[in-house]
Design a protein around this motif. Structure first.
Motif, PDB file in Angstrom:
ATOM      1  N   TYR A   1       0.848  -1.195   0.000  1.00 55.38           N
ATOM      2  CA  TYR A   1       0.000   0.000   0.000  1.00 55.38           C
ATOM      3  C   TYR A   1       0.880   1.240   0.000  1.00 55.38           C
ATOM      4  O   TYR A   1       1.553   1.541   0.993  1.00 55.38           O
ATOM      5  CB  TYR A   1      -0.917  -0.006   1.220  1.00 55.38           C
ATOM      6  CG  TYR A   1      -1.952  -1.093   1.155  1.00 55.38           C
ATOM      7  CD1 TYR A   1      -2.601  -1.398  -0.036  1.00 55.38           C
ATOM      8  CD2 TYR A   1      -2.303  -1.831   2.295  1.00 55.38           C
ATOM      9  CE1 TYR A   1      -3.569  -2.400  -0.101  1.00 55.38           C
ATOM     10  CE2 TYR A   1      -3.264  -2.824   2.235  1.00 55.38           C
ATOM     11  CZ  TYR A   1      -3.893  -3.101   1.038  1.00 55.38           C
ATOM     12  OH  TYR A   1      -4.836  -4.084   0.976  1.00 55.38           O
ATOM     13  N   ARG A   2       0.885   1.975  -1.102  1.00 59.37           N
ATOM     14  CA  ARG A   2       1.663   3.209  -1.173  1.00 59.37           C
ATOM     15  C   ARG A   2       1.002   4.287  -0.311  1.00 59.37           C
ATOM     16  O   ARG A   2      -0.183   4.586  -0.514  1.00 59.37           O
ATOM     17  CB  ARG A   2       1.767   3.659  -2.641  1.00 59.37           C
ATOM     18  CG  ARG A   2       2.575   2.694  -3.523  1.00 59.37           C
ATOM     19  CD  ARG A   2       2.441   3.063  -4.994  1.00 59.37           C
ATOM     20  NE  ARG A   2       1.040   2.948  -5.416  1.00 59.37           N
ATOM     21  CZ  ARG A   2       0.514   3.575  -6.454  1.00 59.37           C
ATOM     22  NH1 ARG A   2       1.259   4.373  -7.185  1.00 59.37           N
ATOM     23  NH2 ARG A   2      -0.754   3.396  -6.772  1.00 59.37           N
ATOM     24  N   PRO A   3       1.728   4.902   0.634  1.00 57.12           N
ATOM     25  CA  PRO A   3       1.117   5.884   1.546  1.00 57.12           C
ATOM     26  C   PRO A   3       0.416   7.025   0.803  1.00 57.12           C
ATOM     27  O   PRO A   3       0.954   7.564  -0.172  1.00 57.12           O
ATOM     28  CB  PRO A   3       2.301   6.393   2.383  1.00 57.12           C
ATOM     29  CG  PRO A   3       3.252   5.236   2.401  1.00 57.12           C
ATOM     30  CD  PRO A   3       3.129   4.620   1.019  1.00 57.12           C
ATOM     31  N   SER A   4      -0.772   7.354   1.286  1.00 55.83           N
ATOM     32  CA  SER A   4      -1.579   8.467   0.779  1.00 55.83           C
ATOM     33  C   SER A   4      -1.968   8.312  -0.695  1.00 55.83           C
ATOM     34  O   SER A   4      -2.453   9.257  -1.310  1.00 55.83           O
ATOM     35  CB  SER A   4      -0.906   9.814   1.047  1.00 55.83           C
ATOM     36  OG  SER A   4      -0.923  10.065   2.457  1.00 55.83           O
ATOM     37  N   HIS A   5      -1.737   7.123  -1.242  1.00 58.26           N
ATOM     38  CA  HIS A   5      -2.379   6.732  -2.491  1.00 58.26           C
ATOM     39  C   HIS A   5      -3.702   6.033  -2.145  1.00 58.26           C
ATOM     40  O   HIS A   5      -4.028   5.809  -0.981  1.00 58.26           O
ATOM     41  CB  HIS A   5      -1.479   5.770  -3.283  1.00 58.26           C
ATOM     42  CG  HIS A   5      -0.511   6.476  -4.169  1.00 58.26           C
ATOM     43  ND1 HIS A   5      -0.837   6.954  -5.409  1.00 58.26           N
ATOM     44  CD2 HIS A   5       0.800   6.773  -3.978  1.00 58.26           C
ATOM     45  CE1 HIS A   5       0.227   7.521  -5.954  1.00 58.26           C
ATOM     46  NE2 HIS A   5       1.236   7.434  -5.103  1.00 58.26           N
ATOM     47  N   ALA A   6      -4.452   5.670  -3.183  1.00 52.54           N
ATOM     48  CA  ALA A   6      -5.764   5.063  -2.966  1.00 52.54           C
ATOM     49  C   ALA A   6      -5.718   3.537  -2.944  1.00 52.54           C
ATOM     50  O   ALA A   6      -6.751   2.892  -2.886  1.00 52.54           O
ATOM     51  CB  ALA A   6      -6.728   5.543  -4.053  1.00 52.54           C
TER      52      ALA A   6
ATOM     53  N   TYR B   1      -5.002   1.198  -0.684  1.00 54.95           N
ATOM     54  CA  TYR B   1      -5.687   0.538   0.422  1.00 54.95           C
ATOM     55  C   TYR B   1      -7.194   0.830   0.369  1.00 54.95           C
ATOM     56  O   TYR B   1      -8.023  -0.058   0.578  1.00 54.95           O
ATOM     57  CB  TYR B   1      -5.109   0.992   1.768  1.00 54.95           C
ATOM     58  CG  TYR B   1      -5.928   0.520   2.922  1.00 54.95           C
ATOM     59  CD1 TYR B   1      -6.075  -0.841   3.191  1.00 54.95           C
ATOM     60  CD2 TYR B   1      -6.605   1.423   3.748  1.00 54.95           C
ATOM     61  CE1 TYR B   1      -6.863  -1.283   4.249  1.00 54.95           C
ATOM     62  CE2 TYR B   1      -7.388   0.996   4.796  1.00 54.95           C
ATOM     63  CZ  TYR B   1      -7.509  -0.364   5.042  1.00 54.95           C
ATOM     64  OH  TYR B   1      -8.302  -0.802   6.071  1.00 54.95           O
ATOM     65  N   ALA B   2      -7.544   2.066   0.071  1.00 56.28           N
ATOM     66  CA  ALA B   2      -8.958   2.443   0.022  1.00 56.28           C
ATOM     67  C   ALA B   2      -9.711   1.603  -1.023  1.00 56.28           C
ATOM     68  O   ALA B   2     -10.819   1.122  -0.764  1.00 56.28           O
ATOM     69  CB  ALA B   2      -9.088   3.935  -0.298  1.00 56.28           C
TER      70      ALA B   2
ATOM     71  N   THR C   1       1.844  15.826  -4.217  1.00 61.34           N
ATOM     72  CA  THR C   1       1.613  14.529  -4.843  1.00 61.34           C
ATOM     73  C   THR C   1       2.098  13.406  -3.940  1.00 61.34           C
ATOM     74  O   THR C   1       3.149  13.527  -3.299  1.00 61.34           O
ATOM     75  CB  THR C   1       2.404  14.474  -6.174  1.00 61.34           C
ATOM     76  OG1 THR C   1       2.355  15.774  -6.775  1.00 61.34           O
ATOM     77  CG2 THR C   1       1.818  13.452  -7.103  1.00 61.34           C
ATOM     78  N   ALA C   2       1.352  12.293  -3.919  1.00 64.18           N
ATOM     79  CA  ALA C   2       1.691  11.194  -3.011  1.00 64.18           C
ATOM     80  C   ALA C   2       2.918  10.416  -3.475  1.00 64.18           C
ATOM     81  O   ALA C   2       3.649   9.856  -2.665  1.00 64.18           O
ATOM     82  CB  ALA C   2       0.481  10.258  -2.880  1.00 64.18           C
TER      83      ALA C   2
END
Lengths: 359, 359, 359, 359
Positions: free
Chosen positions: B101-106, B108-109, B302-303
């Motif tokens: 899961y790349r942090p502050s990318h989507a 995980y969401a 940008t994340a």
């Protein structure tokens, strides 16, 4: 044509400020939810004018009646009609302004759009319209609380140049309701009350910011790419009277950070994916991730003031407007339940949407 | 289920970042509007990756094709399908992150919501999805320009801690397009470019603010009480990737004024009602009043960064992520046409709605 | 502005008969459904022109491509774009009619509404537009079959004055597909084929009725009071080209019964509430009750004929129209997959809606 | 979640048969339309129970109140709330059926869907819900009449096996209202009344067909490809309680004609394009063409009868139901204003939609 909000948990508000009544139809509330007029009245009482010396002094009991959709204390899954009679709708207060455009009110805008307006008060542009929103929001809150344990807590974060110190992670409803200005920072609350008293005496008005935290929001709410959760929250907030700005998580302040400062690292806690920080405000890619949702709403100072203002008449003549009488020096304390209601409506709508997609 | 925007001028975008193609269907564009692929390509070129050294270096020509709805250079009133093939969709860049899961990318969401995701790039959460928005926005812009003379000009107002000095009343498209960072304050633009170069070298990223002015917007647009113009504008902006905040007119800064400072006095100019100041940002009571509409959109950094970050895998194990390769140090220059497109879509939608109500 | 259908399982079709391509965007299909182009192609082949001597002889392979929304054989929960290139779009066939209103075609109606039309074929009014419907319907069918075991079987019940004898309770897809006219009454099918051959030779065309049964439809689908299941089914059917009537259950014939004859008595079977008869057609009060849904769709004779007809030009002069060349003597065999697709779309939409309300 | 109808002229009905009140919110009615409660009451009186011996004998004055959206006799462009109190809601009539599923009523369907129902009468499935539709339809009628001169005339075409002889081209409202059965064929009307009297004495009920003609409908209404005019009309009609079929123009009978018989030749009359015949029913390609719109709606015999019927309880036990007391032997006379209202709502909605697209 714009008085409906939501897709699954859908509300339609109706009623002018100085008409016979105001209210709402709620269509899409699931069946078998326990619901009484008391559930709704509790929230309406927080929105009610005249509840304290820091709000408008219009006298309205705002007693609600449920006329449909509830049977023997439970929702039927059919439309719920909630009605509140207007009792203090004294149109004579407004007679002097029948042909005068009050600055930064919606009088001119309504004339430009509709070619007609109910000049007896603000009509649909009045904050009185939010009675229906708050009533519907009370149902949404109950649904979310019952089915997800969701807590939605709004509070006054800023009035004029006074900024409260509040920790969204731990703030409670009791702390918010502990004072008439709904600011859970007691020292700042006192200063805010004094500031509002000053504004009232000056015949002037103050703006500010409501902050809100929603805890125990299920992950997965929000529908990319247009009905992202923060997009619908922004629309909900910006549809409130007097709102001028919206931000989520780090908001405008986050624009001054670098990516390495702003990104929220993931970690495991209690066997669950969490973020260590919450600059995202509980939403990533438009979808809730289970972290607390944090947002802020900016409200301009109320347009009604008791000072002489320059303006024009509806026939284009320059004139001055010198309002006299009661005015609302600061809408912020009453804006708290309004913001909460709008957030609850968005979350309930997306909660039901998400259920449609689960297998 | 959330990829449709607008009611009368309604668009549906489709396509994943690393799928076969991206595009949009536009339903509701009035017939007999002159329209060619050139009209659309011009805006796509402003959004295109690789257009300058301050943007992402993904190589995409982004050449659009109109497959329906236009006949002999004119719109038919039927749905317009615009398609752009993805050509630089190298999924191997993403293989290492398939389970991270790349942090502050989507990432995980999307997993939390859908239980599946196209791990080859950002999928729908990628800024690539905005190709369809910008293409549709080009049509909306042309409609508004042709029928109302409306001008929509966005520009970079702030990057990181650099704030440009720009007068919304007089700024021109030429000034905006005069430099690669789309900031019409030439001196500040140079500093911004240097700052972005620095961030790229650091493997880090920067946020900022896009400001926009829309001139010659007809009075009467906006549908109280939920589809107020500022509410739909806020939703439009907050549906863009990386946006964290929205404000109109005086916005958050206006909360520190008093009502007597903030109210916009009316006056007659050229036989027409105008406001002397424009704290309202061109909208009162949710309705345009003919004044310029001014708004601001906050974009987080940008994340994607090229620094080592802590995170977890999709099976819940702690790991570190060390991205290597091209990244977008600052989305702001390319965000300008995106913001313009969303504003144009909202205005076109409300323009058609308002026509339905006129007598 | 009317090319979108459905709320939760929402499709938008696009494309003119003689434009570059036709297709559909499907928004709201749940994630993780197995889906390949073969699933869709199978249904398109049943709709395809030139599939037999009783249909139009336009030559189109109608090969579909999925350009988004599917990844490694599974739906992503994001919009699915399906595209079919037009290959036999010979506009020269239509050049002679560029300024002539073909009787009972949509030429005049489109001119009256839009002030422009693609005169190269029927444009959006052509049955070619249903390519997108049938493609989307294939996905809806697969969803319903996978999650509910729902079977949707349409067939030709009547052509001209020939009425087939079919038992909806037991009819199978194999029986329907056993002949080119899609009538599961083999004797009647032969007569129908002969009748269509006769009409083709005459340069004339025939109408008829498609009947459909849907089995294993979950109880509880349908949203009173406006989005009743039969209301949405009626809209779906009546949106097909050439449809002139819709009925469910006993339909028009049921109007000659008394209530005591028409009411469906309840009884228990296999521990489940059932009705002994099915005059209701599987729907009561707008809601499915678990019984088979039965409905009928009336299609007028195709408007394109090879006989001389009186008409007017687009400048209002009387003229005659003598079409020559291929025509479709009877749309009924190809209408079967169209009707099935529309029913599948309605059921899938309501199936997802109902999931949103369950506790 | 299905109690809203229309997009531009949008109504939301609310209220259960035996709740406190029933009514409607109308959102999207243009401003400045003359409107009083008398306009609405006139139509409600045609729908009212107890208006004659051929209808149900429930005693309801059905007096309407307008609580919002109208000011000094003119619409404001804001939501119009219309309320009718229930006065004859004697729930004790229904107590014996609290746990019994009445055949061909919605009792079982509502239990299957919602898991709860207001057993005091038919709830939302009752024809009482149509109070809101007829009230809103009265406004739509007035809008269409005022702005287009549109006339909408429904009448009873068939009851049981009695078929009236009526010319849609010339029928008048006075002819329809000349008798209590609303059949403009006086001789047939007498037979129908006798037939209904007979059914009442038998404790049985009768079905039939309402036919409707709409004259002076502007050309250009209808939104291909899904929101075709006939599709929305079909949905509107099929959403009425007890409706089982819909047809437009030649309908089911037209399926037995050939194309050369069925096509409507164009000709010029009074300098305007017209069709010589009207098998199309005023709609071609989903769009009105200026010819009279003709349609028919099939209503099953009312489910409530005074004969002993077999059924089951809500716990799955076989039982018999022997209703006693008042029942409605034939809904057709009261269905006429309901059908008119639904047609008016569809036409008003499409009229406003079309205005949005004109240049």
């Amino acid at each position: 044509m714009g008085s409906t909000f939501g897709h699954f948990f859908r509300i339609s508000t109706w009623g002018e400020s100085h008409g016979a009544a105001v209210g709402v139809v709620v269509d899409g509330c699931p069946p078998n939810l326990d619901l009484t007029e008391d559930d709704i009245q509790a929230e309406l009482d927080r929105r009610r004018p005249g509840q304290s010396r820091v709000t408008t002094q219009r006298k309205e009991a705002d007693t609600c009646q449920i006329l449909s959709g509830v049977f023997e204390g439970k929702t039927l899954g059919t439309p719920i009609l909630i009605l509140v009679w207007n009792t203090d709708a004294k149109s004579e207060h407004y007679a002097p302004f029948q042909h005068i455009y009050r600055p930064s009110h919606a009088d001119y805008a309504y004339d430009a759009k509709y070619g007609i307006r109910n000049w007896q008060g603000g009509g649909r542009a009045s904050a009185r319209e939010t009675v229906g929103r708050v009533a519907a929001g009370a149902i949404a809150k109950k649904l979310l609380d019952t089915q997800c344990g969701t807590e939605i807590i709004g509070y006054v974060k800023q009035i004029h140049k006074l900024y409260a110190d509040v920790d969204p992670a731990s703030v409670t409803l009791d702390q918010v309701e502990a004072n008439i200005v709904r600011c859970p920072d007691p020292h700042c609350a006192e200063e805010m009350i004094a500031q509002i008293d000053w504004a009232r005496r000056q015949g002037d008005s103050l703006g500010g910011v409501v902050e809100l935290v929603a805890r125990n929001v299920p992950a997965g709410l929000g529908e990319p790419v247009f009905d992202k959760l923060e997009a619908d929250l922004a629309k909900a907030i910006m549809s409130l009277p007097a709102s001028k700005g919206f931000e989520i998580g780090s908001g405008f302040a986050g624009t001054t950070l670098t990516g390495s400062q702003h990104n929220d690292p993931y970690e495991m806690r209690d066997g669950q994916v969490h973020t260590r920080t919450n600059n995202s405000g509980g939403v990533q890619g438009g979808i809730s991730i289970g972290e607390p949702i944090t947002l802020r709403a900016a409200f301009k100072p109320t347009a009604t003031i008791n000072k002489t203002q320059e303006t024009v008449t509806d026939t284009g003549e320059a004139t001055t407007l010198a309002a006299k009488g009661r005015h609302d020096p600061c809408v912020l304390p009453r804006a708290v339940p309004m913001v909460e209601a709008m957030v609850a409506l968005v979350l309930a709508d997306h909660y039901l949407r998400q259920k449609a997609q689960c297998s």
